[in-house]
Each structure stands twice: as structure tokens, then as C-alpha cells.
Design a protein around this motif. Structure first.
Motif, PDB file in Angstrom:
ATOM      1  N   GLY A 244      87.090  77.968  48.704  1.00  0.00           N
ATOM      2  CA  GLY A 244      86.161  77.190  49.520  1.00  0.00           C
ATOM      3  C   GLY A 244      84.796  77.806  49.687  1.00  0.00           C
ATOM      4  O   GLY A 244      83.924  77.209  50.322  1.00  0.00           O
ATOM      5  N   ARG A 245      84.574  78.990  49.127  1.00  0.00           N
ATOM      6  CA  ARG A 245      83.278  79.657  49.227  1.00  0.00           C
ATOM      7  C   ARG A 245      82.312  79.083  48.199  1.00  0.00           C
ATOM      8  O   ARG A 245      82.681  78.780  47.061  1.00  0.00           O
ATOM      9  N   PHE A 286      91.338  70.984  53.290  1.00  0.00           N
ATOM     10  CA  PHE A 286      90.744  72.015  52.445  1.00  0.00           C
ATOM     11  C   PHE A 286      89.506  72.550  53.134  1.00  0.00           C
ATOM     12  O   PHE A 286      88.704  71.786  53.677  1.00  0.00           O
ATOM     13  N   GLY A 287      89.320  73.867  53.119  1.00  0.00           N
ATOM     14  CA  GLY A 287      88.135  74.464  53.687  1.00  0.00           C
ATOM     15  C   GLY A 287      88.038  75.926  53.340  1.00  0.00           C
ATOM     16  O   GLY A 287      88.941  76.500  52.717  1.00  0.00           O
ATOM     17  N   GLU A 288      86.932  76.522  53.757  1.00  0.00           N
ATOM     18  CA  GLU A 288      86.693  77.929  53.460  1.00  0.00           C
ATOM     19  C   GLU A 288      87.778  78.796  54.083  1.00  0.00           C
ATOM     20  O   GLU A 288      88.046  78.719  55.281  1.00  0.00           O
ATOM     21  N   ARG A 289      88.397  79.616  53.254  1.00  0.00           N
ATOM     22  CA  ARG A 289      89.507  80.449  53.709  1.00  0.00           C
ATOM     23  C   ARG A 289      89.048  81.432  54.789  1.00  0.00           C
ATOM     24  O   ARG A 289      87.955  81.995  54.723  1.00  0.00           O
ATOM     25  N   GLN A 296      85.313  75.403  60.257  1.00  0.00           N
ATOM     26  CA  GLN A 296      84.872  74.946  58.940  1.00  0.00           C
ATOM     27  C   GLN A 296      83.945  73.744  59.041  1.00  0.00           C
ATOM     28  O   GLN A 296      82.947  73.657  58.302  1.00  0.00           O
ATOM     29  N   ARG A 297      84.249  72.818  59.949  1.00  0.00           N
ATOM     30  CA  ARG A 297      83.498  71.565  60.004  1.00  0.00           C
ATOM     31  C   ARG A 297      82.270  71.617  60.910  1.00  0.00           C
ATOM     32  O   ARG A 297      81.494  70.655  60.963  1.00  0.00           O
ATOM     33  N   THR A 298      82.075  72.732  61.617  1.00  0.00           N
ATOM     34  CA  THR A 298      80.934  72.797  62.528  1.00  0.00           C
ATOM     35  C   THR A 298      80.105  74.065  62.400  1.00  0.00           C
ATOM     36  O   THR A 298      78.904  74.033  62.677  1.00  0.00           O
ATOM     37  N   ARG A 399      80.063  73.054  68.582  1.00  0.00           N
ATOM     38  CA  ARG A 399      79.053  73.053  67.531  1.00  0.00           C
ATOM     39  C   ARG A 399      79.179  71.704  66.823  1.00  0.00           C
ATOM     40  O   ARG A 399      80.276  71.297  66.482  1.00  0.00           O
ATOM     41  N   GLU A 400      78.073  71.049  66.599  1.00  0.00           N
ATOM     42  CA  GLU A 400      78.086  69.749  65.935  1.00  0.00           C
ATOM     43  C   GLU A 400      77.907  69.948  64.440  1.00  0.00           C
ATOM     44  O   GLU A 400      76.979  70.636  64.004  1.00  0.00           O
ATOM     45  N   GLY A 401      78.807  69.347  63.660  1.00  0.00           N
ATOM     46  CA  GLY A 401      78.726  69.499  62.217  1.00  0.00           C
ATOM     47  C   GLY A 401      77.592  68.740  61.585  1.00  0.00           C
ATOM     48  O   GLY A 401      77.115  69.091  60.500  1.00  0.00           O
TER      49      GLY A 401
END
Length: 460
Positions: A244-245, A286-289, A296-298, A399-401
Motif C-alpha cells: 500500500g506504500r 486494502f490500505g497502507e500496512r 488510512q482514510r484520513t 481527520r477528514e479524508g
């Protein structure tokens, strides 16, 4: 203070009725045939501000007018300058189409239980109307405000606020303030009121790979010519790793990591992975490990392919090697990443990675800077205290994505930080059919607005 809170409670039915009147204006800024409706909504709002005791005026721009409404200026008991705060909102709304998916006409407000359905109900008429009613309670009960307030309510937020920065610069001297209050975000639920203290920024580009001078017969020429579509797929695949990087050298150099305090606060936000996955309709997230889905989303930067185009798209098969392939990309950015620097890094990486069999063209798109205020600052802590007292629940930090470019414009032009105290719930459907606003959120939002000025004035 109790007389103010009593006034808000006793007059809530009237406030809801007035909000319904406001919502009947189809003030859709994206559609030119609603221009008169936008002007009518602005006039109604200015008249309403005057009726509650504010000094209001309609200010023309190159687009839709801005409503500026001020509290009668008070005098400080000491030699200190009275605190001055600005409240921002917007009276324009999203298009209501597709109309057939609405359970009731979008500009005929409908109340079902404690929900008010109409286009613009939560985004953003209901949210800034709560602040106006809170100030009305001060003025109509003869209670002194501990600060001066200016409302700036525009009519172009849904189309990019193109004329607002120039307007802010024009009357910058009148609008200089200690902070800006914005209720145009959300909260997880009524038991978790929220302060949004950070926004992600954005950088957009479009890539085009040019191959042969025309579409080629894949049987006759295949095997001797590289396909721009295949080359583009390889190029895009190399922008992100399996963990995810983002695989662009220097991309993370300026990223400010989350503090232990922030990670702890984000962990307090209600979240059920299974429900979230079902809501999204995906088999697996799925997202950054190394980061939670909320982080991840914000709070982490991302890369997204927004559009991918090449070759024949019609019915059946057309055996060609396409002449070109293109992709639209956006990068969501976090403090302290700068969209211009990120675009340069992306351009350099793509040029290095592009195979010599195709020609690369890159077109820059829109950009917006990320935004952050310290969640432990006096400003943020004052907002949290007002939320806790109004909702009678411990608030959370968000935190707003997404990106709200006008917040950074306020910072650059007026030099003031923004306090984002959203009243929308996750199921309020902003920008979608059957938009609604919780009347409980409206009532608690008015209480929060009344308590906020005491907290902010004391914090300053």
C-alpha cells in the motif's frame, strides 16, 4: 446562559419551520437556470439575519452574492480588544438529480420522525442556520455576547468557491478575526460529536501515452509495436507497492506522522470493519500496512486512479492496438505535503519509468493544500468543551479524508485558523437523493453554538 438555552428549546418548532422555508429555495449553483433562485435565497437569508438583530448586507461578486451579517458591536469592559470570530457557511446546494430516487420532492421539506428531508438540509443550510439561531437567542434575550461575530455565507461552495478568495481579499480589513468557525463536516453519531482538526489536500494530474499514429490491426502489427494501453498499465502498477506504500522517491519526505495522542483519539471513533466492508461492497479492505482503516482514510496520503481510457469501448470485439491510452490520477495529501512539490515528484518518476516505445504527456490538474490545527491548542480545546456540554457526551477528534480548499484560503488571506464542528450524520446523504438533517443534531448544534462563544472568548 440558562435563559439562552431555554429560548432555544422553547422556540425550536419555529426554528424548524423557518429552516423549511429556507430549504424551499432551489439554490443550485451548478445549474444556470437556478440563478434567480440563488439570488432569492440570498435575499431571504439577509432579511432573516436582519429580523433576528444582525446587521446584514448582500455583497455582489462576479458570481453569486455573499451574505455578510454582523452582530451589533459591543464594547469591552477593559482596554482589551473584544475577540472577533467569523462563521462561514454556504446557501448554495448540489443538484437534486436523479429526481426519481427521492421519496419526496427535494425542495418540499418533509419531516419524518426526527429527520428533516430536503436538498441542502445538512449541506449546508441546516448547519449554519443552527449558528444563526444560537446568536438569535443572545440578541432576543438581551444577553451580551462575549465577542463580536461576523457571518460570511456564500453561494458558490458547491462549484468551487471561485469568487470567494477575491471577495475575502477585498474586505480583508473588516473580516480580520481570531478564528473561523465552520459547521460543514460530520460526526460519527449523536453520542460522538466531533471536532475535525485536519483535512487532506489534493494534487491531480492526467497521463497520456501516445503510441502509433493510428489504431493498428492487432493481427498484422501485433508483436512489433508496444501497446500504449499495456505500457500504461505497467506504468501505473509501478506507482504503488503491495504493502500500500506509494513507490515514488521522496513522496513521504514531508509527511508529519501521527502523534501517540492522535492515534489514541482516532481509535475512539466507532468503527466496525465488517460493517464498513459490507457498506462499501468489497470482499476485503486494502490500505497502507501498519495503519488502521481510520488512519488510512484520513491521515495517510494515497494515490487513486480516477479514470482509465484506451482503445475500443463499444459492443463486441475490435482487434486493435490502440493509438493512445490515458489515466486521471489524484493524490490525497497530508500535512506538510505541498501539491506543487508532489506533482513535480510524480512527473519526474513517470518520465524515468516510461518505456521508450511510447511518448508520455502529463497535464497538471487542480490542487489544494492539506490543513491542520493542533488538537491540543486552546482553540480546539474550547470547541471540544462546547461540544461536550451541548451533546452531554465526550467528543472525538476527526481527520477528514476529503479536501476543503476554502479552509486554507481563509488561513492565507485572513491569517486565522478554522474550527470545524460538523453536525451531519453518516447517513444524511449529502450530494445524494433523500438528503436529510437530524433535528436532534440541529437542536444540539444550536446549544453548541450558544456555548461556543463563551468558551472561545475565554480561551483567547
Amino acid at each position: 446562559m440558562q435563559n439562552i438555552l431555554n429560548y432555544l428549546k422553547e422556540n425550536e418548532p419555529r426554528f424548524v419551520s423557518e429552516l423549511c422555508e429556507y430549504l424551499r429555495f432551489p439554490s443550485v449553483s451548478a445549474q444556470s437556470h437556478h440563478r434567480k433562485d440563488l439570488q432569492a435565497a440570498a435575499r431571504w437569508l439577509a432579511d432573516h439575519c436582519r429580523s433576528i438583530g444582525l446587521n446584514a448586507r448582500l455583497c455582489p461578486t462576479n458570481g453569486n452574492p455573499v451574505v455578510v451579517a454582523e452582530t451589533p458591536r459591543g464594547r469591552s469592559a477593559s482596554s482589551r480588544r473584544r475577540p472577533h470570530f467569523l462563521v462561514y457557511g454556504h446557501y448554495d446546494v448540489q443538484p437534486a438529480e436523479p429526481f426519481e430516487l427521492w421519496k419526496s420532492p427535494p425542495f418540499e421539506p418533509r419531516i419524518d420522525g426526527r429527520s428533516l428531508f430536503a436538498r441542502g438540509a445538512c449541506d449546508n443550510k441546516g448547519q449554519h442556520f443552527a449558528h444563526l439561531k444560537a446568536v438569535e437567542a443572545y440578541l432576543k434575550t438581551g444577553t451580551d455576547l462575549p465577542c463580536d461575530l461576523t457571518f460570511v455565507i456564500e453561494g458558490e461552495e458547491e462549484v468551487g468557491s471561485q469568487n470567494l478568495p477575491a471577495f475575502l481579499k477585498k474586505i480583508r480589513g473588516q473580516l480580520r478575526c481570531d478564528a473561523i468557525v465552520i459547521s460543514d463536516t460530520g460526526m460519527p453519531d449523536l453520542k460522538h460529536p466531533a471536532l475535525t482538526y485536519a483535512l487532506r489536500g489534493i494534487s491531480a494530474i492526467e497521463i497520456k501515452l501516445q503510441g502509433p499514429s493510428r489504431d493498428l490491426h492487432s493481427g498484422i502489427y501485433g508483436g512489433t509495436v508496444d501497446s500504449p494501453a499495456m505500457a500504461l498499465c505497467r506504468l501505473l502498477a509501478g506507482l504503488r507497492g503491495r504493502n500500500g506504500r506509494i513507490a515514488i522517491p521522496g513522496f513521504y519526505d514531508d509527511v508529519v506522522p501521527l502523534s501517540a495522542y492522535e492515534r489514541k483519539q482516532l481509535a475512539r471513533i466507532p468503527f466496525k470493519e465488517a460493517a464498513y466492508r459490507k457498506f462499501l461492497g468489497v470482499p476485503e479492505l486494502f490500505g497502507e500496512r501498519g495503519y488502521t482503516p481510520q488512519e488510512q482514510r484520513t491521515a495517510r496520503p494515497t494515490i487513486e486512479i480516477n479514470g482509465l481510457t484506451s482503445g475500443y469501448q463499444g459492443e463486441g470485439t475490435k482487434t486493435i492496438i490502440p493509438a493512445w491510452a490515458s489515466a486521471k490520477l489524484t493524490f490525497r495529501l497530508v500535512p506538510n505535503q505541498h501539491p506543487g512539490r508532489i506533482e513535480n515528484l510524480v512527473r519526474q518518476h513517470l518520465k524515468r519509468s516510461c518505456p521508450p516505445t511510447v511518448r508520455l504527456e502529463i497535464e497538471g490538474g487542480h490542487g489544494g493544500e492539506p490543513y491542520l490545527i493542533s488538537p491540543t491548542s486552546p482553540l480546539a480545546q474550547a470547541g471540544l468543551r462546547a461540544l461536550k456540554a451541548a451533546f452531554e457526551c465526550e467528543p472525538v477528534l476527526l481527520r477528514e479524508g476529503g479536501s476543503i480548499p476554502i479552509v486554507t484560503d481563509f488561513k492565507k488571506i485572513l491569517g486565522a485558523d478554522a474550527l470545524m464542528l460538523g453536525l451531519a450524520l453518516p447517513d444524511d446523504n449529502p450530494h445524494s437523493p433523500n438528503e436529510k438533517f437530524s433535528l436532534d443534531a440541529f437542536a444540539k448544534g444550536m446549544r453548541m453554538g450558544a456555548l461556543l462563544w463563551q468558551e472561545l472568548a475565554a480561551a483567547g
